[in-house]
Scaffold this motif. Sequence first.
Motif, PDB file in Angstrom:
ATOM      1  N   LYS A   7       3.983   1.850 -11.378  1.00 26.78           N
ATOM      2  CA  LYS A   7       4.422   3.211 -11.084  1.00 26.78           C
ATOM      3  C   LYS A   7       5.262   3.186  -9.823  1.00 26.78           C
ATOM      4  O   LYS A   7       4.894   2.546  -8.836  1.00 26.78           O
ATOM      5  CB  LYS A   7       3.208   4.127 -10.897  1.00 26.78           C
ATOM      6  CG  LYS A   7       2.393   4.301 -12.175  1.00 26.78           C
ATOM      7  CD  LYS A   7       1.111   5.024 -11.909  1.00 26.78           C
ATOM      8  CE  LYS A   7       0.102   3.961 -11.536  1.00 26.78           C
ATOM      9  NZ  LYS A   7      -1.230   4.412 -11.309  1.00 26.78           N
ATOM     10  N   TYR A   8       6.367   3.889  -9.871  1.00 26.68           N
ATOM     11  CA  TYR A   8       7.304   3.930  -8.755  1.00 26.68           C
ATOM     12  C   TYR A   8       7.500   5.366  -8.286  1.00 26.68           C
ATOM     13  O   TYR A   8       7.501   6.290  -9.096  1.00 26.68           O
ATOM     14  CB  TYR A   8       8.664   3.369  -9.179  1.00 26.68           C
ATOM     15  CG  TYR A   8       8.678   1.863  -9.291  1.00 26.68           C
ATOM     16  CD1 TYR A   8       9.287   1.088  -8.308  1.00 26.68           C
ATOM     17  CD2 TYR A   8       8.074   1.216 -10.358  1.00 26.68           C
ATOM     18  CE1 TYR A   8       9.293  -0.287  -8.399  1.00 26.68           C
ATOM     19  CE2 TYR A   8       8.070  -0.159 -10.449  1.00 26.68           C
ATOM     20  CZ  TYR A   8       8.677  -0.909  -9.471  1.00 26.68           C
ATOM     21  OH  TYR A   8       8.678  -2.270  -9.545  1.00 26.68           O
ATOM     22  N   VAL A   9       7.674   5.502  -7.000  1.00 24.17           N
ATOM     23  CA  VAL A   9       8.044   6.778  -6.413  1.00 24.17           C
ATOM     24  C   VAL A   9       9.326   6.556  -5.629  1.00 24.17           C
ATOM     25  O   VAL A   9       9.405   5.648  -4.788  1.00 24.17           O
ATOM     26  CB  VAL A   9       6.958   7.326  -5.465  1.00 24.17           C
ATOM     27  CG1 VAL A   9       7.438   8.597  -4.788  1.00 24.17           C
ATOM     28  CG2 VAL A   9       5.670   7.576  -6.217  1.00 24.17           C
ATOM     29  N   ILE A  41       5.000   9.778   2.644  1.00 23.39           N
ATOM     30  CA  ILE A  41       4.676   8.465   2.074  1.00 23.39           C
ATOM     31  C   ILE A  41       3.170   8.254   2.039  1.00 23.39           C
ATOM     32  O   ILE A  41       2.612   7.811   1.023  1.00 23.39           O
ATOM     33  CB  ILE A  41       5.393   7.355   2.878  1.00 23.39           C
ATOM     34  CG1 ILE A  41       6.909   7.462   2.672  1.00 23.39           C
ATOM     35  CG2 ILE A  41       4.885   5.974   2.473  1.00 23.39           C
ATOM     36  CD1 ILE A  41       7.730   6.614   3.618  1.00 23.39           C
ATOM     37  N   GLU A  42       2.488   8.584   3.118  1.00 24.46           N
ATOM     38  CA  GLU A  42       1.033   8.408   3.166  1.00 24.46           C
ATOM     39  C   GLU A  42       0.319   9.262   2.126  1.00 24.46           C
ATOM     40  O   GLU A  42      -0.697   8.832   1.559  1.00 24.46           O
ATOM     41  CB  GLU A  42       0.516   8.752   4.565  1.00 24.46           C
ATOM     42  CG  GLU A  42       0.884   7.718   5.598  1.00 24.46           C
ATOM     43  CD  GLU A  42       0.504   8.111   7.015  1.00 24.46           C
ATOM     44  OE1 GLU A  42       0.412   7.196   7.847  1.00 24.46           O
ATOM     45  OE2 GLU A  42       0.314   9.318   7.285  1.00 24.46           O
ATOM     46  N   TYR A  47      -3.017   9.093  -2.793  1.00 26.86           N
ATOM     47  CA  TYR A  47      -3.244   9.400  -4.201  1.00 26.86           C
ATOM     48  C   TYR A  47      -3.423   8.116  -5.020  1.00 26.86           C
ATOM     49  O   TYR A  47      -4.320   7.996  -5.853  1.00 26.86           O
ATOM     50  CB  TYR A  47      -2.087  10.223  -4.761  1.00 26.86           C
ATOM     51  CG  TYR A  47      -2.083  10.327  -6.263  1.00 26.86           C
ATOM     52  CD1 TYR A  47      -3.016  11.115  -6.926  1.00 26.86           C
ATOM     53  CD2 TYR A  47      -1.165   9.619  -7.018  1.00 26.86           C
ATOM     54  CE1 TYR A  47      -3.034  11.193  -8.306  1.00 26.86           C
ATOM     55  CE2 TYR A  47      -1.175   9.694  -8.403  1.00 26.86           C
ATOM     56  CZ  TYR A  47      -2.101  10.477  -9.042  1.00 26.86           C
ATOM     57  OH  TYR A  47      -2.120  10.546 -10.410  1.00 26.86           O
ATOM     58  N   ASP A  48      -2.539   7.127  -4.774  1.00 21.66           N
ATOM     59  CA  ASP A  48      -2.579   5.874  -5.526  1.00 21.66           C
ATOM     60  C   ASP A  48      -1.970   4.774  -4.667  1.00 21.66           C
ATOM     61  O   ASP A  48      -0.748   4.710  -4.483  1.00 21.66           O
ATOM     62  CB  ASP A  48      -1.797   6.024  -6.832  1.00 21.66           C
ATOM     63  CG  ASP A  48      -1.880   4.803  -7.729  1.00 21.66           C
ATOM     64  OD1 ASP A  48      -2.275   3.707  -7.251  1.00 21.66           O
ATOM     65  OD2 ASP A  48      -1.522   4.918  -8.908  1.00 21.66           O
ATOM     66  N   ALA A  49      -2.815   3.894  -4.148  1.00 22.61           N
ATOM     67  CA  ALA A  49      -2.363   2.831  -3.240  1.00 22.61           C
ATOM     68  C   ALA A  49      -1.519   1.772  -3.937  1.00 22.61           C
ATOM     69  O   ALA A  49      -0.862   0.970  -3.270  1.00 22.61           O
ATOM     70  CB  ALA A  49      -3.571   2.178  -2.574  1.00 22.61           C
ATOM     71  N   SER A  50      -1.504   1.778  -5.266  1.00 22.52           N
ATOM     72  CA  SER A  50      -0.737   0.760  -5.989  1.00 22.52           C
ATOM     73  C   SER A  50       0.713   1.176  -6.272  1.00 22.52           C
ATOM     74  O   SER A  50       1.459   0.428  -6.897  1.00 22.52           O
ATOM     75  CB  SER A  50      -1.432   0.422  -7.308  1.00 22.52           C
ATOM     76  OG  SER A  50      -1.299   1.495  -8.233  1.00 22.52           O
ATOM     77  N   LEU A  51       1.102   2.365  -5.822  1.00 22.48           N
ATOM     78  CA  LEU A  51       2.465   2.821  -6.076  1.00 22.48           C
ATOM     79  C   LEU A  51       3.496   1.906  -5.424  1.00 22.48           C
ATOM     80  O   LEU A  51       3.269   1.359  -4.348  1.00 22.48           O
ATOM     81  CB  LEU A  51       2.661   4.239  -5.526  1.00 22.48           C
ATOM     82  CG  LEU A  51       1.903   5.350  -6.231  1.00 22.48           C
ATOM     83  CD1 LEU A  51       2.017   6.645  -5.449  1.00 22.48           C
ATOM     84  CD2 LEU A  51       2.425   5.536  -7.640  1.00 22.48           C
ATOM     85  N   ASN A  52       4.613   1.782  -6.077  1.00 20.23           N
ATOM     86  CA  ASN A  52       5.767   1.088  -5.512  1.00 20.23           C
ATOM     87  C   ASN A  52       6.664   2.168  -4.915  1.00 20.23           C
ATOM     88  O   ASN A  52       7.198   3.001  -5.641  1.00 20.23           O
ATOM     89  CB  ASN A  52       6.515   0.317  -6.605  1.00 20.23           C
ATOM     90  CG  ASN A  52       5.678  -0.794  -7.185  1.00 20.23           C
ATOM     91  OD1 ASN A  52       5.501  -1.815  -6.563  1.00 20.23           O
ATOM     92  ND2 ASN A  52       5.125  -0.574  -8.373  1.00 20.23           N
ATOM     93  N   MET A  53       6.796   2.148  -3.606  1.00 20.14           N
ATOM     94  CA  MET A  53       7.499   3.208  -2.890  1.00 20.14           C
ATOM     95  C   MET A  53       8.915   2.769  -2.543  1.00 20.14           C
ATOM     96  O   MET A  53       9.119   1.709  -1.958  1.00 20.14           O
ATOM     97  CB  MET A  53       6.732   3.536  -1.603  1.00 20.14           C
ATOM     98  CG  MET A  53       7.281   4.682  -0.814  1.00 20.14           C
ATOM     99  SD  MET A  53       7.061   6.289  -1.595  1.00 20.14           S
ATOM    100  CE  MET A  53       5.290   6.344  -1.807  1.00 20.14           C
ATOM    101  N   LYS A  77       3.745  -0.050   2.840  1.00 19.62           N
ATOM    102  CA  LYS A  77       4.759  -0.865   2.171  1.00 19.62           C
ATOM    103  C   LYS A  77       5.740   0.020   1.409  1.00 19.62           C
ATOM    104  O   LYS A  77       5.346   0.841   0.580  1.00 19.62           O
ATOM    105  CB  LYS A  77       4.092  -1.845   1.218  1.00 19.62           C
ATOM    106  CG  LYS A  77       5.077  -2.800   0.588  1.00 19.62           C
ATOM    107  CD  LYS A  77       4.384  -3.774  -0.326  1.00 19.62           C
ATOM    108  CE  LYS A  77       5.439  -4.612  -1.015  1.00 19.62           C
ATOM    109  NZ  LYS A  77       4.884  -5.386  -2.106  1.00 19.62           N
ATOM    110  N   HIS A  78       7.021  -0.163   1.718  1.00 18.55           N
ATOM    111  CA  HIS A  78       8.068   0.579   1.020  1.00 18.55           C
ATOM    112  C   HIS A  78       9.376  -0.192   1.090  1.00 18.55           C
ATOM    113  O   HIS A  78       9.576  -1.019   1.971  1.00 18.55           O
ATOM    114  CB  HIS A  78       8.234   1.990   1.594  1.00 18.55           C
ATOM    115  CG  HIS A  78       8.642   2.042   3.032  1.00 18.55           C
ATOM    116  ND1 HIS A  78       7.769   1.795   4.068  1.00 18.55           N
ATOM    117  CD2 HIS A  78       9.830   2.317   3.609  1.00 18.55           C
ATOM    118  CE1 HIS A  78       8.393   1.918   5.222  1.00 18.55           C
ATOM    119  NE2 HIS A  78       9.658   2.225   4.974  1.00 18.55           N
TER     120      HIS A  78
END
Length: 111
Positions: A7-9, A41-42, A47-53, A77-78
Amino acid sequence: MSNKQDKYVIVVAGGKGKRMQTDTPKQFLLLKGKPVLMHTIETFFSYDASLNMIVVLPEEDIALWKDLCSQHVFEAKHTIVKGGSERFYSVAKGLDVVPDGVLVAIHDGIS
């Protein structure tokens, strides 16, 4: 090849702060001691620490953002991507670094 569960944001943060009547872009204004963009970002990571930011910024703001991250010891991480001349192009540049077949959310850094 990406995992279909990835999942990406993409956070598009190219505002200039004109409506706020400030020389500092609003995404960098302090709220509770740190830039608003860091709160954004935080919130996603809480909500989901596995997101790709992916954070899309105007080229002229990238060094400032990196300095702010250092000053505030912000280690979430982003990936930073240079934005385009308008929001549409900034979103497209963010999508350029996202693999095919994944879930993507697009969010304004601050509205």
